[in-house]
Design a protein around this motif. Structure first.
Motif, PDB file in Angstrom:
ATOM      1  N   GLU A 142      16.030  48.280  16.263  1.00 27.67           N
ATOM      2  CA  GLU A 142      17.286  48.979  16.503  1.00 27.67           C
ATOM      3  C   GLU A 142      17.514  49.177  17.996  1.00 27.67           C
ATOM      4  N   SER A 143      16.437  49.486  18.724  1.00 26.84           N
ATOM      5  CA  SER A 143      16.573  49.639  20.173  1.00 26.84           C
ATOM      6  C   SER A 143      16.961  48.314  20.828  1.00 26.84           C
ATOM      7  N   ILE A 144      16.407  47.211  20.340  1.00 26.58           N
ATOM      8  CA  ILE A 144      16.766  45.891  20.874  1.00 26.58           C
ATOM      9  C   ILE A 144      18.244  45.610  20.633  1.00 26.58           C
ATOM     10  N   ALA A 145      18.735  45.924  19.430  1.00 30.45           N
ATOM     11  CA  ALA A 145      20.145  45.695  19.119  1.00 30.45           C
ATOM     12  C   ALA A 145      21.054  46.522  20.028  1.00 30.45           C
ATOM     13  N   LEU A 146      20.658  47.779  20.303  1.00 29.46           N
ATOM     14  CA  LEU A 146      21.472  48.624  21.175  1.00 29.46           C
ATOM     15  C   LEU A 146      21.476  48.100  22.610  1.00 29.46           C
ATOM     16  N   LEU A 147      20.334  47.616  23.075  1.00 27.12           N
ATOM     17  CA  LEU A 147      20.264  47.061  24.425  1.00 27.12           C
ATOM     18  C   LEU A 147      21.101  45.787  24.540  1.00 27.12           C
ATOM     19  N   GLN A 148      21.135  45.006  23.476  1.00 26.72           N
ATOM     20  CA  GLN A 148      21.978  43.810  23.478  1.00 26.72           C
ATOM     21  C   GLN A 148      23.451  44.175  23.644  1.00 26.72           C
ATOM     22  N   LYS A 149      23.864  45.240  22.985  1.00 25.77           N
ATOM     23  CA  LYS A 149      25.265  45.647  23.076  1.00 25.77           C
ATOM     24  C   LYS A 149      25.627  46.085  24.493  1.00 25.77           C
ATOM     25  N   VAL A 150      24.696  46.751  25.155  1.00 27.61           N
ATOM     26  CA  VAL A 150      24.991  47.293  26.481  1.00 27.61           C
ATOM     27  C   VAL A 150      24.823  46.239  27.571  1.00 27.61           C
ATOM     28  N   PHE A 151      23.673  45.536  27.563  1.00 25.82           N
ATOM     29  CA  PHE A 151      23.344  44.676  28.697  1.00 25.82           C
ATOM     30  C   PHE A 151      23.402  43.182  28.378  1.00 25.82           C
ATOM     31  N   ARG A 152      23.542  42.829  27.125  1.00 21.91           N
ATOM     32  CA  ARG A 152      23.741  41.433  26.720  1.00 21.91           C
ATOM     33  C   ARG A 152      22.624  40.530  27.256  1.00 21.91           C
ATOM     34  N   ILE A 153      21.379  40.959  27.031  1.00 18.00           N
ATOM     35  CA  ILE A 153      20.200  40.211  27.474  1.00 18.00           C
ATOM     36  C   ILE A 153      19.831  39.179  26.411  1.00 18.00           C
ATOM     37  N   ARG A 154      19.350  38.037  26.852  1.00 20.25           N
ATOM     38  CA  ARG A 154      19.007  36.970  25.898  1.00 20.25           C
ATOM     39  C   ARG A 154      17.827  37.378  25.026  1.00 20.25           C
ATOM     40  N   THR A 155      17.846  36.934  23.777  1.00 17.70           N
ATOM     41  CA  THR A 155      16.749  37.185  22.848  1.00 17.70           C
ATOM     42  C   THR A 155      16.187  35.892  22.272  1.00 17.70           C
ATOM     43  N   CYS A 156      16.719  34.742  22.694  1.00 16.64           N
ATOM     44  CA  CYS A 156      16.325  33.462  22.102  1.00 16.64           C
ATOM     45  C   CYS A 156      14.952  33.011  22.599  1.00 16.64           C
ATOM     46  N   ASN A 162      15.785  26.612  26.777  1.00 17.09           N
ATOM     47  CA  ASN A 162      15.619  25.484  27.692  1.00 17.09           C
ATOM     48  C   ASN A 162      16.388  24.239  27.275  1.00 17.09           C
ATOM     49  N   ASN A 163      16.943  24.252  26.064  1.00 22.84           N
ATOM     50  CA  ASN A 163      17.610  23.041  25.575  1.00 22.84           C
ATOM     51  C   ASN A 163      19.077  23.256  25.222  1.00 22.84           C
ATOM     52  N   ARG A 164      19.655  24.397  25.647  1.00 24.10           N
ATOM     53  CA  ARG A 164      21.070  24.648  25.371  1.00 24.10           C
ATOM     54  C   ARG A 164      21.950  23.865  26.348  1.00 24.10           C
ATOM     55  N   THR A 165      23.053  23.354  25.827  1.00 26.04           N
ATOM     56  CA  THR A 165      24.058  22.700  26.679  1.00 26.04           C
ATOM     57  C   THR A 165      25.392  23.434  26.638  1.00 26.04           C
ATOM     58  N   CYS A 168      25.736  29.890  22.888  1.00 29.90           N
ATOM     59  CA  CYS A 168      25.512  30.053  21.454  1.00 29.90           C
ATOM     60  C   CYS A 168      26.438  31.140  20.892  1.00 29.90           C
ATOM     61  N   LEU A 169      26.282  31.406  19.604  1.00 30.46           N
ATOM     62  CA  LEU A 169      27.128  32.373  18.918  1.00 30.46           C
ATOM     63  C   LEU A 169      26.979  33.776  19.508  1.00 30.46           C
ATOM     64  N   LEU A 170      25.773  34.141  19.956  1.00 32.51           N
ATOM     65  CA  LEU A 170      25.564  35.477  20.515  1.00 32.51           C
ATOM     66  C   LEU A 170      26.439  35.704  21.745  1.00 32.51           C
ATOM     67  N   HIS A 171      26.643  34.673  22.550  1.00 31.05           N
ATOM     68  CA  HIS A 171      27.546  34.805  23.693  1.00 31.05           C
ATOM     69  C   HIS A 171      28.980  35.027  23.220  1.00 31.05           C
ATOM     70  N   GLN A 172      29.365  34.321  22.197  1.00 27.49           N
ATOM     71  CA  GLN A 172      30.743  34.416  21.705  1.00 27.49           C
ATOM     72  C   GLN A 172      31.059  35.787  21.115  1.00 27.49           C
ATOM     73  N   ILE A 173      30.039  36.468  20.578  1.00 25.35           N
ATOM     74  CA  ILE A 173      30.282  37.803  20.005  1.00 25.35           C
ATOM     75  C   ILE A 173      29.872  38.905  20.987  1.00 25.35           C
ATOM     76  N   GLN A 174      29.766  38.557  22.268  1.00 24.94           N
ATOM     77  CA  GLN A 174      29.496  39.530  23.332  1.00 24.94           C
ATOM     78  C   GLN A 174      28.142  40.210  23.189  1.00 24.94           C
ATOM     79  N   ARG A 175      27.117  39.422  22.828  1.00 28.71           N
ATOM     80  CA  ARG A 175      25.759  39.953  22.754  1.00 28.71           C
ATOM     81  C   ARG A 175      24.819  39.266  23.740  1.00 28.71           C
ATOM     82  N   CYS A 176      25.319  38.323  24.517  1.00 20.97           N
ATOM     83  CA  CYS A 176      24.506  37.614  25.501  1.00 20.97           C
ATOM     84  C   CYS A 176      25.427  37.112  26.608  1.00 20.97           C
ATOM     85  N   THR A 177      24.939  37.148  27.851  1.00 21.64           N
ATOM     86  CA  THR A 177      25.745  36.717  29.000  1.00 21.64           C
ATOM     87  C   THR A 177      25.643  35.222  29.262  1.00 21.64           C
ATOM     88  N   GLY A 178      24.887  34.485  28.440  1.00 17.37           N
ATOM     89  CA  GLY A 178      24.816  33.038  28.572  1.00 17.37           C
ATOM     90  C   GLY A 178      24.035  32.532  29.768  1.00 17.37           C
TER      91      GLY A 178
END
Length: 604
Positions: A142-156, A162-165, A168-178
């Motif tokens: 739950e703490s990880i989920a709350l931190l994602q909402k505030v700071f959008r830190i990667r969890t992958c 290393n292989n994204r081009t 991902c979906l987390l960026h699109q829903i405002q949970r990661c800064t990409g």
């Protein structure tokens, strides 16, 4: 037959020194009945043989003593450590025992250029930042989920990062800064990591001040998009603060330990406060604690729980405990001073009261659950005509067309499932798909030790299967000389629907069908479903491992080291299959020609 002479402790007591150490009470078979520590061995051991002031439980233990062994130590703290190690390894029947959770979860920020926010169990390493421990997985996640909402830190995982081009979906829903595709600078990402660390340390005010200052600077520089993003972070932070469990006025790291009793049952509640935030609690129900005083239970918990485990600087307890030696030992272990305090006021007193209330609530809930389970046990005992029914063991077989066959055995004992006693058996040397042979092997391996006098004897064995599987189990028990243990087969019935199960009993021509609302049937379903879950999870893990290894093993030129490098680089077989030839050629030991070969064979 002549009766054995009563144990005379005098020859042993006469030679015991007034020194610190550990003593072990043994029965006539050499089994350890009890392990204890003492600052003065002679006085402590002698006290067990006094004729007054002995509890019924201790009197019963003393009646079984046939020998006493002692080990002298250099200090009471050293005796405490040795006592704890012996209790955990020997599990004596008269010692208060607590379930030994192997580890508690942490939140980790990895040491990468773009750190990853993750849930973690295990021993911390020096390369990462760890926050916790947390009392349970839900609190950490739950703490990880709350931190994602505030700071959008990667969890992958790194293999994905290393292989994204593209994002991902987390960026699109405002949970990661990409950061994987460079949508945020390393400096800005580092600022988010710094604020997340401060928040995990309980420094919310400092985080809010940083964000507000950065927002004002961005606005003055006419960087309105950046200012708006910082404003959104501030709003999300306030939302997180409102959702936190309990807030403290300080930034204390402490554990609160409270013992409660209800109708003779005992519970220890452990609450964790980190950075002034109450992260949640966990409840422990001790074994062998009947008739023990709360102080004795508390002292046993503190030693068994904290030795060889992370401990905060402050531990609050609701009953007095002799903890001087434990404080010394925990301080040496943790590298910082540890205080165990009982007399506290203000906010800390409120924490203790809350922990006591939670312990009482847990006891009430346990009593209610046990009452329901007792109804089920009594109903099943009556249906099967058993004199006693406390321990049930259930077997199930799982495979896919004969591949990766796994048998499970789960245990229900004293009104609860006993996960620590579950066992899986990898079935080998049989014709693939032969469930009868698999059942024979599993039952034989389980009870051949019982034949030798080791292990616990069940009152009832459930076999998930029909007449064939049950017949095989009956034959095995007869061969092992254990035909008196009741066996029952649980068949799914013609329509294979829950509630229509049939009970098959040895020597009975007709199967027994119980009403869908029968308490006895509900207990059978509970144990059978757990055996099925445990078997199929083990089978899937084994099957996945076999398939992953076998596909790469079939490729000429890919040995064990190269397989390990490929799987580590791409996070598993699926990642290897999705990788391009260029990506594969970047792995250590993989040439361009071999990369093309791997890609062609995995895509075939």
């Amino acid at each position: 037959m002549t009766a054995s002479k009563p144990f005379d402790p005098k020859p042993i007591l006469d030679h015991l020194p007034l020194l610190p150490g550990v003593y072990r009470m043994l029965d006539a078979d050499g089994q350890v009945l009890y392990v204890g520590k003492a600052n003065q061995l002679k006085k402590r051991v002698s006290s067990y043989f006094q004729k007054t002031n002995i509890s019924p439980r201790i009197r019963l233990m003393v009646s079984h003593i046939a020998n006493i062994e002692v080990t002298i130590t250099r200090s009471e703290a050293e005796a405490l450590l040795l006592e704890n190690n012996l209790i955990k390894s020997l599990k004596p029947r008269y010692n208060i025992l607590f379930r030994d959770d192997k580890s508690y979860p942490y939140i980790v920020l990895s040491g990468h250029a773009y750190p990853r926010l993750a849930y973690y169990r295990g021993a911390p390493t020096r390369h990462n930042q760890y926050f916790g421990p947390y009392p349970n997985a839900n609190a950490a996640k739950e703490s990880i989920a709350l931190l994602q909402k505030v700071f959008r830190i990667r969890t992958c995982e790194d293999s994905v990062f290393n292989n994204r081009t593209r994002p991902c979906l987390l960026h699109q829903i405002q949970r990661c800064t990409g950061p994987c595709v460079n949508l945020i600078s390393q400096d800005d990402y580092a600022a988010d990591i710094r604020n997340a660390s401060l928040l995990l340390l309980g420094k919310q005010g400092e985080v809010e001040a940083h964000l507000r200052t950065a927002m004002e600077v961005a606005a003055e520089a006419l960087a309105f998009e950046q200012a708006a993003a910082l404003r959104d972070q501030l709003q999300a932070l306030r939302t997180v603060q409102q959702k936190q469990f309990v807030e403290s006025t300080g930034s204390t790291d402490a554990d609160i330990v409270a013992v409660a009793t209800l109708n003779g049952a005992l519970c220890v509640a452990l609450a964790m406060v980190r950075g002034g935030r109450h992260l949640g609690d966990k409840h422990f129900f001790p074994q062998n604690a009947d008739g023990q005083e709360p102080g004795e239970v508390l002292e046993a918990f503190l030693a068994q729980h904290y030795l060889e485990r992370s401990v905060p600087p402050l531990v609050l307890v609701n009953v007095p405990a002799a903890a001087e030696a434990l404080e010394e030992l925990l301080g040496e272990q943790s590298g910082h001073k540890v205080a165990i305090r009982h007399q506290v006021n203000g906010e800390r007193r409120q924490w203790l009261e809350m922990a006591e209330q939670n312990a009482l609530l847990a006891l009430q809930q346990q009593a209610g659950l046990q009452a329901g389970q007792q109804v089920r046990v009594d109903a099943l005992r009556e249906v099967l005509g058993l004199e006693q029914l406390a321990r049930i063991e259930c077997f199930d077989i799982s495979h896919t067309m004969g591949e990766a066959t796994v048998a499970s055995c789960v245990v229900y004992d004293n009104l609860a499932m006993r996960n620590a006693e579950y066992r899986r058996y990898n079935i080998t040397g049989i014709t693939p798909g032969d469930d009868y042979a698999a059942m024979r092997q599993a039952v034989t391996r389980r009870y051949q030790k019982l034949q030798a006098g080791e292990g616990k004897r069940p009152d009832l064995i459930l076999i998930d299967g029909g007449v064939g599987q049950l017949g095989m189990a009956v034959d095995v028990m007869a061969e092992l000389g254990l035909p008196e243990i009741q066996l029952v087969g649980v068949a799914k019935g013609v329509e294979r629907k829950a509630g229509l199960e049939q009970l098959i009993r040895p020597g009975e021509d007709e199967a027994l069908s119980l009403s869908p609302d029968s308490s006895a049937l509900h207990l059978i379903q509970q144990v059978r479903d757990e055996a099925h879950r445990f078997a199929i999870s083990g089978h899937r893990a084994k099957r996945g491992k076999i398939r992953t290894t076998s596909m790469l093993e079939e490729i000429e030129g890919v040995g064990e080291k190269r397989r390990r490098n490929l799987l580590a680089r791409f996070g598993g077989l699926r990642g290897v299959q999705l990788a391009s030839v260029e990506d594969l050629s970047q792995v250590e030991g993989i040439s361009l020609a071999l990369a093309k070969k791997i890609h062609q064979q995995l895509m075939a």
